[in-house]
Each structure stands twice: as C-alpha cells, then as structure tokens.
Design a protein around this motif. Structure first.
Motif, PDB file in Angstrom:
ATOM      1  N   SER A 211       0.766  -1.034  -0.092  1.00 42.95           N
ATOM      2  CA  SER A 211      -0.013  -0.113   0.025  1.00 42.95           C
ATOM      3  C   SER A 211       0.859   1.272  -0.034  1.00 42.95           C
ATOM      4  O   SER A 211       0.624   2.300  -0.528  1.00 42.95           O
ATOM      5  CB  SER A 211      -0.992   0.108   1.232  1.00 42.95           C
ATOM      6  OG  SER A 211      -0.531  -0.053   2.233  1.00 42.95           O
TER       7      SER A 211
ATOM      8  N   GLN B 210       2.062   1.533  -3.525  1.00 40.57           N
ATOM      9  CA  GLN B 210       1.201   1.957  -4.398  1.00 40.57           C
ATOM     10  C   GLN B 210       0.090   3.075  -3.946  1.00 40.57           C
ATOM     11  O   GLN B 210      -1.050   3.061  -4.256  1.00 40.57           O
ATOM     12  CB  GLN B 210       0.517   0.795  -4.663  1.00 40.57           C
ATOM     13  CG  GLN B 210       1.139  -0.430  -5.330  1.00 40.57           C
ATOM     14  CD  GLN B 210       0.378  -1.613  -5.874  1.00 40.57           C
ATOM     15  OE1 GLN B 210      -0.826  -1.510  -6.252  1.00 40.57           O
ATOM     16  NE2 GLN B 210       0.806  -2.551  -5.778  1.00 40.57           N
ATOM     17  N   SER B 211       0.680   3.891  -3.101  1.00 46.65           N
ATOM     18  CA  SER B 211       0.020   5.213  -2.555  1.00 46.65           C
ATOM     19  C   SER B 211      -0.352   5.870  -4.051  1.00 46.65           C
ATOM     20  O   SER B 211      -1.654   6.432  -3.772  1.00 46.65           O
ATOM     21  CB  SER B 211       1.108   6.051  -1.766  1.00 46.65           C
ATOM     22  OG  SER B 211       1.575   5.198  -0.848  1.00 46.65           O
ATOM     23  N   VAL B 212       0.173   5.729  -4.701  1.00 45.42           N
ATOM     24  CA  VAL B 212      -0.426   6.464  -6.022  1.00 45.42           C
ATOM     25  C   VAL B 212      -0.068   5.399  -7.107  1.00 45.42           C
ATOM     26  O   VAL B 212       1.003   4.966  -7.205  1.00 45.42           O
ATOM     27  CB  VAL B 212       0.254   7.793  -6.421  1.00 45.42           C
ATOM     28  CG1 VAL B 212      -0.406   8.982  -5.627  1.00 45.42           C
ATOM     29  CG2 VAL B 212       1.700   7.828  -6.747  1.00 45.42           C
TER      30      VAL B 212
ATOM     31  N   TYR C 289      -5.246   4.050  -6.410  1.00 43.86           N
ATOM     32  CA  TYR C 289      -4.126   3.653  -5.311  1.00 43.86           C
ATOM     33  C   TYR C 289      -4.338   1.988  -5.221  1.00 43.86           C
ATOM     34  O   TYR C 289      -5.417   1.396  -5.838  1.00 43.86           O
ATOM     35  CB  TYR C 289      -4.488   4.230  -3.958  1.00 43.86           C
ATOM     36  CG  TYR C 289      -5.753   3.707  -3.307  1.00 43.86           C
ATOM     37  CD1 TYR C 289      -6.972   4.231  -3.708  1.00 43.86           C
ATOM     38  CD2 TYR C 289      -5.895   2.711  -2.667  1.00 43.86           C
ATOM     39  CE1 TYR C 289      -8.201   3.924  -3.320  1.00 43.86           C
ATOM     40  CE2 TYR C 289      -7.012   2.277  -2.011  1.00 43.86           C
ATOM     41  CZ  TYR C 289      -8.136   3.038  -2.386  1.00 43.86           C
ATOM     42  OH  TYR C 289      -9.519   2.596  -1.897  1.00 43.86           O
TER      43      TYR C 289
ATOM     44  N   THR D  18      -4.041   4.793   2.526  1.00 46.08           N
ATOM     45  CA  THR D  18      -2.872   5.695   1.973  1.00 46.08           C
ATOM     46  C   THR D  18      -3.010   7.038   2.518  1.00 46.08           C
ATOM     47  O   THR D  18      -3.813   7.395   3.329  1.00 46.08           O
ATOM     48  CB  THR D  18      -3.041   5.775   0.274  1.00 46.08           C
ATOM     49  OG1 THR D  18      -4.097   6.864   0.207  1.00 46.08           O
ATOM     50  CG2 THR D  18      -3.280   4.677  -0.519  1.00 46.08           C
TER      51      THR D  18
END
Lengths: 404, 221
Positions: free
Chosen positions: A45, A48-50, A125, A193
């Motif tokens: 996570s 892959q916050s963005v 996300y 996130t």
C-alpha cells in the motif's frame, strides 16, 4: 501405519503438555504469518500510494523530497510551479489527464489539498482502486470540502459540518481563514494511503480562502496562480521517458518530473529497517516456540525409556524410533499451522474492516500467497531440524538400550 | 535350537569378562529355569540371546543362525520373527489398547491383519482375557493382566525361542503359579523353547531343567 498410530496415541497420552506446545507454536506461527502479511501489505500500500500515475511533476527539488511532500504530505514545499507551466502540461499532446495538487494549508493537523474534479476520476491507489465516497459527494461549491476517512473518524466530522482551515501546517497556526468556513460535502472511504489524512478542496476554494474578501459584493479573480505538484497520466506509457526529459529540460521554468513507482520503491528501501526488525522479532518468537517443543519432546524421553525398549525387543529398528520422534514433531507443527491459519482466517473476517479504518492497513484478498507457502514450508523444515535433537536421542537410546 | 560356543562378553571399560560361556545347548521344546544372583549378568545374557547386543567373541546360534554375525538390521528382523520376550514389568505401551499392543508384534508376521487379530483374540481368551478387555488401554489393566497380555504378544508370531525375565516379581504367590501354568500351556503346541530367568527357587518345579548361570561360566568347568 503402526508409526502413525504410535505417534498419534503417544501425543494423545500427553494431551495437556502437547496442547500447550501446540498453542505456543500456533501463537508463534500466527505472529509470523501476520507480520509477514502486514509487512507485505504495508509495502504494497506504500508503494502503491499512487498508482496509474505516469509522472509526478513539481518544481526542481530532490526526487524524494518532491515525493514526500506531494504524496505523503511530509515536509514543506519550497516553491510552486506556475499556472502557465501547469497549463502547458495539461494541454500537452501526450498527456491524457492531470491532477493538480496545491498544498500549504491545514486543519487541526491534517493537510489541506487543493485539487480539481479529475482527482476523483483519475486518482488510483493499490493497482486499480479509485476514491469512493462513504457519504456525500465531491466538492460542487467553492466552499465545499471532501475529507479523508481518518480525518472524519478522529475529528468526528460528518457531511454538512462546517470547518475553518488555517494557513500553514501547524495546528496552532494563528492565521486562520475564519471568514471562510468550508462545508464538508463528502467523506471518502478508507484507502490505507495518505488520502485518508487529507482534506480536499477545489483550487478555486483555495484561492478564495486566501483572497480574504469580506463579502460577496465584488467578485475577485479566483483563478489560481500556481500549484505545488501535478500528477500526470499519459495516453501512451511509451512516451513517459520522452516527456520526462522534455519536462526536465523545460526552458520557461525549472521543473522536475519523476516516476512515482521508482521513487516510492527507493523511499521504501530507506525505511526497510523497520520491516527487518519486525521480521527478526517474529523469527525469534518462532525460535522460542521450537525450543519449547524440543524441550517437551526431550523431557518425554526419560519416561519413554521403557516404551522404546519394548519396541526394540519387538524387533523395531532404531531408525523407527527416530522416525517416531520426527513424526510427533511433525504432527505438533502441522496442528499448530492449522490452528494459526484458522485464527488468521477468523481474524481476517472479523478485523479486516477495523484494520483498514483504524490503521489504514489493507489485508490482501488472499492470505495464502506464494510467499506464505514458502514460509510455512520453512517452519516445517525448521521444526524437523529442531526435532533432530530428540530423534537422535531416541535413535541412540534404541542402539544402546538394555532390556530388563 | 540354541547353541552357544566360546562366548565372551564384557562391557566397554570393564577389566574382566562378565560372561564367558564355553558351551551351552538348549533343545527345541525345553523349558529351562535359569537362576542367577543379581549382578551375575543374567540380563546381559538375555540381551545377547535376543541379539540386542553382540558378544566380543564366540557364536550364538538360534535355529542354526549365528545371530551375532548378522547385520543389525537382520538381527532386528530375526528377533521380530523368531524370538519372543517378556520382562519383569513395563511390557506394554501404556497408551495403546491391548489389541494394538499385540498388533505391534503381529505387524511383523506373515499373517494378514485380520487373521493376526483372530489369533490374538484366541490367545487372549486362553490366557483369561475377554474381547472387551482387548479394547482397553494397557494402562487400565492390573499388573497380572498386563503380564498375560505380554505373553500373548510374545507368542503371537509363534516364536521358536521365548525369553522371560523375572515376569512374576510383581505378582503375589497365587497369581504367580497360575501365570506360570498358563505360560507353560501355551508353549507345548508350538514346541517353543523357554528360558525363564528368576531368582525365586520355589518356581523350579514347573520346569524341565534347572540351570545355574554360574555353572555355565568358564571358571565353573
């Protein structure tokens, strides 16, 4: 079959100790699997916050620095990029969509992010999740605000509440924009996130707040002058590097474009220490449990002296005694793993929502990932190796036993 | 049946031989009462005859097989098929049922599990144990019952040699005589040779031959 029957009944005859051992092992396997899962999820996570953003553009500064303040809202942006540059990016032929981010204000410790509607359309996300509303809707009016799940939970806000935003990022900031209370138009679902800790308003809203006009009699120019960073999505990923170079060498303003995935990975590797500490701790817990199991098996050897002698007298080989002890260790380990998996599974069912809303931790759909299987295999192997001690002991006792 | 020649045995580190038996022979169907003072090496002799340990010199032939020259694996297999053993106490695995305790031995026989179980029940019946008791855990039985199960197990594979070491020491006099009678009755049909070790001379009358361990030793000759 005789071996299995013996091992099974032998464990059954020492049910109390064996159950305690299984419990101890289960706890350690549970901790190990949880840590592994959470570690993996935290990493995922985080990294892959963005997602689905091809380039992150800001004024020229360090790559990590740009990432920290634009995605994680850590630190202060030193300067912004001009509205002209933003328009250049937005109108660029290779660019599909843009999400402008304008930072610098806060509300009771939570960052205020000025953005546009595209945020709710294009922001992704954890591979392919878009922002969803738990209640309410996106900002329609200049003085509308959308808040993250964590903000709503910790400050107890609901849609329709009015909030006052402050300039600067400190909670006690003196310059509050008290003339311009914002109304909460929507609350987002938890994402795990930094979005959860953000308050989103429109760029116009941000300008209006700073314009500090007393009434609504004269309509001032509310078009934004600058933004802090821009997230870009391209028509074709192939163009990413070309556009990156183009932006980095843009002559009108010193800009910097970074690949968020790459920057996130390098940032995570800087934070790797925590991850490793967790890992080492859970390995130590497992080690303790293994020592406990070996201890129980070794202690049982004394009272089982006669039993081993009887088996030898009947013609069973010392290797059989070795296998018996190994099988007992295997049965204990297998039961522990099953108990731990059941606990994990139950925990996943009961605690999934709670973990996500309280800690922003998102457990993956499947608890049993390839890594988990490897981990379980490793645990079984470690148990077998630990059980060598009592098993070899039994073997030697079988060799030297004197029947009487 | 059993033939010992020029056997010497000493424990590692001991300064003299514990056993030194130039010659000893036992015929098929013989029931030997072997008496020995403690420390005279009777348990050692039993372990040698069973092939659990091997002598430094000499040969031990059981059924014309020099068991001390077999590999460890073959000795264990030989014991499983041809030699039965009953000890003083702790003969049974306490957490297994009587039936399973016997199956531990019949596992090595050529019989199918079903036939072996039938034979076990017949044996138990002759020894005065019911089918219901066969399902009990060994730990639930009295010492006398346990010793009778031990005989059933020792005889299930119809061994040619039965080694019995002080099996009655935990029994009172009445049970002891009954126990030995039962034991002897089982031996006759299969012409099993019995070596019965005890220091209780009052049991001597049950046996065909009485041997003093000292009389076997070299220095006695």
């Amino acid at each position: 079959m005789m071996l299995l029957k013996l091992a099974w009944h032998s464990l059954g005859s020492r049910l109390g100790t064996v159950l305690l051992t299984v419990l101890m092992m289960s706890v350690s396997v549970f901790v190990l699997l949880s840590v592994e899962n959470i570690r993996q999820q935290a990493k995922d996570s985080f990294q892959q916050s963005v997602s689905d953003v091809d380039l992150l553009v800001g004024p020229r500064t360090g790559q990590i620095n740009l990432l920290l303040y634009s995605v994680f809202h850590i630190g202060v942006p030193t300067h912004n990029l001009s509205w002209d540059s933003y328009m250049m990016l937005k109108q660029h032929q290779d660019v599909d969509w843009t999400i402008p981010l304008s930072l610098g204000d806060s509300h009771r410790g939570y960052r205020v992010v000025g953005s546009e509607q595209q945020l709710f359309e294009h922001f992704r996300y954890r591979s392919d999740n878009s922002l969803e509303f738990a209640s309410g809707q996106t900002f329609r009016d200049t003085y509308d605000a959308v808040i993250g799940a964590k903000v709503a939970a910790s400050l107890g806000y609901q849609t329709g509440d009015k909030i006052v935003l402050a300039h600067g990022i400190a909670d006690t900031s003196f310059s509050r924009h008290e003339n311009h209370p914002f109304q909460i138009s929507g609350i987002l679902k938890p994402t795990g996130t930094p979005v959860d800790r953000s308050i989103f308003i429109s760029l116009t809203g941000l300008e209006a707040m700073h314009a500090d006009f007393p009434g609504a009699n004269t309509a001032p120019d509310l078009s934004p002058q600058s933004v802090t960073a821009v997230l870009l999505g391209l028509h074709s990923k192939i163009k990413t590097f070309t556009l990156q170079r183009e932006i980095n060498t843009y002559s009108d303003e010193a800009l910097q474009a970074i690949l968020p995935g790459v920057a996130l990975s390098s940032l995570w590797s800087m934070l790797g220490g925590v991850e490793q500490t967790l890992w080492v701790i859970s390995l130590l817990v497992l080690l303790g449990a293994l020592i406990g199991m070996v201890n129980v098996l070794l202690l049982s050897m004394r009272e089982r002296r006669h039993e081993l002698a009887v088996l030898r007298a009947l013609g069973y080989r010392p290797g059989f005694l070795f296998a018996l002890l190994q099988l007992e260790a295997l049965l204990i380990t297998a039961s522990s793993i099953i108990v731990a998996l059941l606990a994990l599974w139950a925990g996943d069912i009961w605690l999934r929502e709670w973990l996500l809303s309280q800690f922003g931790l998102f457990l993956s759909e499947s608890l049993l990932q390839p890594g988990t299987w490897r981990l379980l295999l490793g645990i079984v192997l470690a148990a077998m190796i630990s059980a060598l001690l009592p098993a070899v002991n039994a073997y030697r006792q079988g060799l030297n036993t004197q029947l009487r | 049946m059993l033939l010992i020649e020029d056997l010497t045995f000493r424990y590692p580190g001991a300064d003299k031989d514990l056993l030194n038996i130039p010659h000893w022979q036992v015929e098929a169907g013989e029931a030997i009462f072997l008496t020995a003072p403690s420390g005279s090496g009777k348990s050692t002799l039993i372990n040698l005859l069973a092939g659990i340990i091997t002598p430094q010199q000499g040969t031990i032939r059981v059924l014309d097989t020099p068991i001390n020259q077999l590999s460890a694996r073959r000795r264990d297999a030989f014991r499983a098929r041809h030699i039965g053993m009953v000890f003083q106490q702790f003969n049974l695995i306490p957490y297994l049922s009587v039936a399973d305790n016997i199956r531990l031995a019949s596992h090595f026989s050529a019989l199918s599990t079903h036939e072996a179980d039938k034979r076990a029940l017949r044996l138990l019946d002759k020894l005065g144990l019911s089918e219901m008791e066969a399902g009990h855990k060994a730990a639930q039985l009295s010492v006398g019952q346990q010793q009778r199960v031990a005989i059933a197990r020792a005889l299930i594979n119809e061994p040619q040699l039965l080694l019995v070491d002080e099996p009655t020491s935990a029994l009172d006099t009445a049970h002891r005589d009954k126990f030995i009678d039962l034991l002897m009755q089982q031996l006759v049909p299969a012409r099993t040779s019995l070596i019965f070790v005890s220091h209780d001379a009052s049991l001597r009358s049950h046996f065909s031959r009485h041997v003093e361990i000292g009389a076997l030793q070299h220095d006695a000759a």
